[in-house]
Scaffold this active site. Sequence first.
Site, short mmCIF file in Angstrom:
data_model
loop_
_atom_site.label_atom_id
_atom_site.label_comp_id
_atom_site.label_asym_id
_atom_site.label_seq_id
_atom_site.Cartn_x
_atom_site.Cartn_y
_atom_site.Cartn_z
N ALA A 9 40.35 -5.72 -3.09
CA ALA A 9 40.95 -5.38 -2.70
C ALA A 9 41.98 -5.79 -1.13
O ALA A 9 41.44 -6.21 -0.42
CB ALA A 9 40.93 -3.97 -1.88
N CYS A 10 43.12 -5.51 -0.78
CA CYS A 10 43.54 -5.36 -0.03
C CYS A 10 44.97 -5.09 0.66
O CYS A 10 44.64 -4.16 0.02
CB CYS A 10 44.30 -7.23 0.00
SG CYS A 10 45.75 -6.93 -1.23
N ALA A 11 45.69 -5.38 1.68
CA ALA A 11 46.16 -4.04 1.88
C ALA A 11 47.69 -3.76 0.81
O ALA A 11 48.07 -2.67 1.17
CB ALA A 11 47.35 -4.89 3.35
N THR A 16 46.79 -11.10 -2.54
CA THR A 16 45.48 -11.54 -3.32
C THR A 16 45.92 -12.25 -4.80
O THR A 16 44.44 -12.50 -5.50
CB THR A 16 44.52 -10.89 -3.28
OG1 THR A 16 44.73 -9.61 -2.14
CG2 THR A 16 42.94 -10.93 -3.69
#
Length: 106
Positions: A9-11, A16
């Site tokens: 999970a990223c922004a 990613t």
Amino acid sequence: MADKIIALACAAGMSTSLLVSKMQKAAADKGKDYEIFAKSTADIDNMLAANPKPDVLLLGPQVGFMKAEVQKKAAAADVPMDVIKMQDYGMMRGDKVLEAAEALMK
């Protein structure tokens, strides 16, 4: 059906994607059948409620400030989680991030 599911999970779920590709290659090189994907942190609740749910959840370092909040949710779903090391993320070391994910799944 993959043996293990690794969620990142990223922004926004996009920065990613290159790391996911490198992790997928590292897993394939080891003969592992893993489903590895990245989504936005906004999708964490859905990921943890999915069937099947991930075997591990990794947060991108840029959203590491969310660790305490996400850790509570992940623990409630019985999903181990951690934050990807900044150095491994920055250098796109898919093999190292894969090793970290595997260590959490044991």
